[in-house]
Design an enzyme around this catalytic site. Structure first.
Site, PDB file in Angstrom:
ATOM      1  N   ASP A  12       0.879  -1.166   0.000  1.00  0.00           N
ATOM      2  CA  ASP A  12       0.000   0.000   0.000  1.00  0.00           C
ATOM      3  C   ASP A  12       0.915   1.213   0.000  1.00  0.00           C
ATOM      4  O   ASP A  12       1.626   1.463   0.981  1.00  0.00           O
ATOM      5  CB  ASP A  12      -0.885  -0.052   1.248  1.00  0.00           C
ATOM      6  CG  ASP A  12      -1.826   1.141   1.350  1.00  0.00           C
ATOM      7  OD1 ASP A  12      -1.575   2.158   0.679  1.00  0.00           O
ATOM      8  OD2 ASP A  12      -2.810   1.047   2.108  1.00  0.00           O
ATOM      9  N   TYR A  91      -3.685   9.622   0.072  1.00  0.00           N
ATOM     10  CA  TYR A  91      -3.799   9.241   1.466  1.00  0.00           C
ATOM     11  C   TYR A  91      -2.874   8.064   1.809  1.00  0.00           C
ATOM     12  O   TYR A  91      -2.855   7.057   1.109  1.00  0.00           O
ATOM     13  CB  TYR A  91      -5.259   8.918   1.844  1.00  0.00           C
ATOM     14  CG  TYR A  91      -5.375   8.977   3.338  1.00  0.00           C
ATOM     15  CD1 TYR A  91      -5.250  10.194   4.010  1.00  0.00           C
ATOM     16  CD2 TYR A  91      -5.479   7.817   4.083  1.00  0.00           C
ATOM     17  CE1 TYR A  91      -5.260  10.254   5.380  1.00  0.00           C
ATOM     18  CE2 TYR A  91      -5.486   7.873   5.462  1.00  0.00           C
ATOM     19  CZ  TYR A  91      -5.378   9.106   6.101  1.00  0.00           C
ATOM     20  OH  TYR A  91      -5.365   9.156   7.464  1.00  0.00           O
ATOM     21  N   TYR A 228       0.696  -0.400  15.266  1.00  0.00           N
ATOM     22  CA  TYR A 228      -0.234  -0.724  14.192  1.00  0.00           C
ATOM     23  C   TYR A 228       0.003   0.134  12.959  1.00  0.00           C
ATOM     24  O   TYR A 228       0.040   1.346  13.032  1.00  0.00           O
ATOM     25  CB  TYR A 228      -1.685  -0.555  14.663  1.00  0.00           C
ATOM     26  CG  TYR A 228      -2.643  -1.120  13.651  1.00  0.00           C
ATOM     27  CD1 TYR A 228      -2.883  -2.490  13.606  1.00  0.00           C
ATOM     28  CD2 TYR A 228      -3.258  -0.311  12.708  1.00  0.00           C
ATOM     29  CE1 TYR A 228      -3.720  -3.034  12.661  1.00  0.00           C
ATOM     30  CE2 TYR A 228      -4.101  -0.845  11.756  1.00  0.00           C
ATOM     31  CZ  TYR A 228      -4.326  -2.197  11.739  1.00  0.00           C
ATOM     32  OH  TYR A 228      -5.153  -2.739  10.795  1.00  0.00           O
ATOM     33  N   LYS A 231      -3.617  -3.521   8.366  1.00  0.00           N
ATOM     34  CA  LYS A 231      -3.618  -4.982   8.229  1.00  0.00           C
ATOM     35  C   LYS A 231      -2.752  -5.371   7.038  1.00  0.00           C
ATOM     36  O   LYS A 231      -2.504  -4.578   6.147  1.00  0.00           O
ATOM     37  CB  LYS A 231      -5.044  -5.482   8.011  1.00  0.00           C
ATOM     38  CG  LYS A 231      -5.804  -5.724   9.308  1.00  0.00           C
ATOM     39  CD  LYS A 231      -5.756  -7.188   9.715  1.00  0.00           C
ATOM     40  CE  LYS A 231      -6.534  -7.431  11.004  1.00  0.00           C
ATOM     41  NZ  LYS A 231      -5.813  -7.048  12.225  1.00  0.00           N
ATOM     42  N   GLN A 241      -4.838 -27.229 -12.523  1.00  0.00           N
ATOM     43  CA  GLN A 241      -5.046 -28.183 -13.643  1.00  0.00           C
ATOM     44  C   GLN A 241      -3.971 -29.270 -13.732  1.00  0.00           C
ATOM     45  O   GLN A 241      -2.916 -29.176 -13.129  1.00  0.00           O
ATOM     46  CB  GLN A 241      -5.116 -27.439 -14.988  1.00  0.00           C
ATOM     47  CG  GLN A 241      -6.178 -26.384 -15.081  1.00  0.00           C
ATOM     48  CD  GLN A 241      -7.617 -26.857 -15.089  1.00  0.00           C
ATOM     49  OE1 GLN A 241      -8.505 -26.131 -14.738  1.00  0.00           O
ATOM     50  NE2 GLN A 241      -7.846 -28.096 -15.497  1.00  0.00           N
TER      51      GLN A 241
HETATM   52  C1  F6R Z   1      -7.963  -0.769   7.189  1.00  0.00           C
HETATM   53  C2  F6R Z   1      -7.785   0.564   6.608  1.00  0.00           C
HETATM   54  C3  F6R Z   1      -8.777   1.610   6.890  1.00  0.00           C
HETATM   55  C4  F6R Z   1      -8.241   2.616   7.899  1.00  0.00           C
HETATM   56  C5  F6R Z   1      -9.279   3.688   8.275  1.00  0.00           C
HETATM   57  C6  F6R Z   1      -8.704   4.753   9.204  1.00  0.00           C
HETATM   58  O1  F6R Z   1      -6.938  -1.624   6.821  1.00  0.00           O
HETATM   59  O2  F6R Z   1      -6.824   0.815   5.929  1.00  0.00           O
HETATM   60  O3  F6R Z   1      -9.994   1.069   7.310  1.00  0.00           O
HETATM   61  O4  F6R Z   1      -7.830   1.935   9.061  1.00  0.00           O
HETATM   62  O5  F6R Z   1      -9.725   4.327   7.110  1.00  0.00           O
HETATM   63  O6  F6R Z   1      -7.566   5.259   8.604  1.00  0.00           O
HETATM   64  P1  F6R Z   1      -6.727   6.475   9.206  1.00  0.00           P
HETATM   65  O7  F6R Z   1      -6.374   6.102  10.633  1.00  0.00           O
HETATM   66  O8  F6R Z   1      -5.543   6.519   8.299  1.00  0.00           O
HETATM   67  O9  F6R Z   1      -7.601   7.676   9.133  1.00  0.00           O
HETATM   68 MG    MG Z   2      -4.984  -2.334   1.630  1.00  0.00          MG
HETATM   69 MG    MG Z   3      -4.250   2.189   2.800  1.00  0.00          MG
END
Ligand code: F6R
Ligand code: MG
Ligand code: MG
Length: 363
Positions: A12, A91, A228, A231, A241
Site C-alpha cells: 500500500d 492518502y 499498528y 492490516k 489443472q
Molecule cells: C484498514 C484501513 C482503513 C483505515 C481507516 C482509518 O486496513 O486501511 O480502514 O484503518 O480508514 O484510517 P486512518 O487512521 O488513516 O484515518
Molecule cells: Mg490495503
Molecule cells: Mg491504505
C-alpha cells in the site's frame, strides 16, 4: 532450462480519498519501472494491478525466490509510485514502506511477498489472488478447501494424480516457526492450527511428490513495525489443472464469502467478497474485505492473460450473500464478534485499556 519463478509483491503506497483504490498514475509509474526492469534483464515479464488500496506487482524471472535483484526492483518500483502519491498528496503515501533503505530482501520491510519457483509444465495455468482489508490467514479456509476437502475438490477423489494428497506448510507468524503437515493424514492437526487465522497461516502447499502448488504472503506489518500500521492485506499464487485442482476447484471456495478479520481500521470481522479488478474499490465501512483473482498461463516464462476470474455472474450470489452478511455484521456496531477482540485490534486497544485504569471510580 532453469526453473521459472513467479513473484507477486504488493504494498500500500497510498490511495485516493481514503484507503479505497490506487491512483492510475501510480499504476503507470509501476509499469514503467518494471518495463525498465524487463529491459535490464532482471525480470522476463510482469503485470501490474491493484486490489483496493494495494499496488500489486506480478513478475516472472529465472532468479529463484527471495532474489535480491527482483526484490530491489519491486522496492524501487514502490518507491517511485510513492513519489507520485506524495506529489498528489494521496492518502497514506508510502504507508507500507517501513524502512528507508533496501537491505537485500523486501521481507520484513513492509511489502507482502508470495513467490513460487517451479519447472514450467507443458501448459501451466496459475492464479494470482489479491485481497484488501484483511490478513494472510484469510487464505487458510479456501486453501484447505482447495487442497484437502473432497466436498470442494472432486479431483481429490476421482483423479489418481491428486489422490495421494498435499502437504501444507503452516507458519506461526508470532514465533516465526513452520510445520509441514501431510493431508489428508494430518488434516485434524492442520485444522487445529489454521482455525486460528490471526496466528497460524498456510504459507506454502506442495503435492506429495514435491510439486510446488501454492504460496501465500505472510507479513505481519504490526509485528514488524511494533505499532499498528494497517492490516497485512495478503496475496497468494495457486497453480491449477493437470494433476492439480482445476481452476474451477481453486475458485469454488470463494463462492462462500467466509468471515475474515480486517475491514474498518483492521479491527472488524466481515465477509470476503470476490470481485473483478474494476470493483476492487473499498467503500462501505472501508470494505467489505475484497478479493480479486487473475488467471494466467505461464508460457516460456511469460504471463499470458490475465482473465479477471471473478468478473463473472457465477459469483453474483456470493457477492449478494456478502452484502447481506456485511449488513448483518454492521448492525452489531462496536460489539464483538463484529469488532475484533482487543488482542487483534491493535489500532485503538491502548485507548480501550486506558479508560478502565484512568476512570475507575469504585471497585
Ligand atoms: C484498514 C484501513 C482503513 C483505515 C481507516 C482509518 O486496513 O486501511 O480502514 O484503518 O480508514 O484510517 P486512518 O487512521 O488513516 O484515518
Ligand atoms: Mg490495503
Ligand atoms: Mg491504505
Amino acid at each position: 532450462m532453469a526453473k521459472i519463478t513467479v513473484s507477486l509483491i504488493k504494498a500500500d503506497i497510498g490511495s485516493i480519498a481514503g484507503h479505497t483504490t490506487v491512483h492510475p498514475d501510480c499504476i503507470e509509474a509501476a509499469k514503467s519501472s518494471l518495463e525498465k526492469g524487463q529491459k535490464d534483464g532482471i525480470i522476463i515479464d510482469f503485470h501490474v494491478t491493484h486490489a483496493g488500496d494495494d499496488l500489486e506487482l506480478i513478475m516472472t524471472h529465472r532468479r529463484g525466490e527471495n532474489n535480491e535483484k527482483v526484490h530491489k526492483l519491486a522496492w524501487d518500483t514502490f518507491t517511485k509510485a510513492t513519489e507520485i502519491s506524495k506529489k498528489l498528496k494521496l492518502y497514506g503515501a508510502g504507508q507500507d514502506l517501513l524502512k528507508d533503505t533496501f537491505s537485500g530482501n523486501v521481507k520484513g520491510m513492509g511489502p507482502g511477498v508470495a513467490e513460487l519457483e517451479f519447472d514450467e509444465r507443458g501448459s501451466d495455468p496459475l492464479i494470482a489472488f489479491m485481497a484488501d482489508k484483511t490478513e494472510p490467514g484469510a487464505f487458510n479456509y479456501p486453501l484447505f478447501k482447495i487442497f484437502v476437502d473432497p466436498f470442494n475438490t472432486a479431483g481429490l477423489i476421482i483423479d489418481p494424480s491428486l489422490h495421494q494428497g498435499f502437504i501444507l506448510d503452516v507458519y506461526d507468524v508470532v514465533e516465526n516457526k513452520g510445520v509441514r503437515l501431510n493431508c489428508p493424514e494430518e488434516m485434524y492437526d492442520a485444522l487445529a492450527l489454521i482455525g486460528t487465522t490471526g496466528r497460524y497461516v498456510i504459507r506454502k502447499v506442495w503435492r506429495k511428490d514435491g510439486l510446488p502448488c501454492a504460496a501465500v504472503s505472510t507479513t505481519r506489518l504490526s509485528l514488524i513495525a511494533g505499532k499498528y500500521v494497517g492490516k497485512d492485506d495478503p496475496c497468494a499464487l495457486v497453480r491449477s489443472q493437470h494433476g492439480l485442482p482445476a481452476t474451477g476447484e481453486v475458485l469454488e471456495p470463494f463462492a462462500f464469502p467466509h468471515l475474515v478479520a480486517g475491514w474498518m481500521r483492521g479491527s472488524h470481522t466481515g465477509p470476503l467478497m470476490p470481485v473483478s479488478v474494476k470493483n476492487a474499490v473499498c467503500t462501505r465501512f472501508d470494505g467489505p474485505p475484497r478479493i480479486v483473482a487473475l488467471g494466467f498461463n505461464v508460457t516460456d516464462g511469460h504471463l499470458v492473460g490475465p482473465v479477471d476470474l471473478f468478473d463473472d455472474p457465477a459469483f453474483d450470489l456470493a457477492r449478494q450473500k456478502a452484502n447481506e452478511i456485511a449488513e448483518y455484521m454492521r448492525r452489531h456496531g462496536p460489539f464483538m464478534p463484529h469488532r475484533l477482540g482487543p488482542e487483534e485490534m491493535e489500532y485503538t486497544c491502548d485507548i480501550l485499556f486506558s479508560i478502565i485504569y484512568t476512570n475507575t471510580l469504585c471497585n
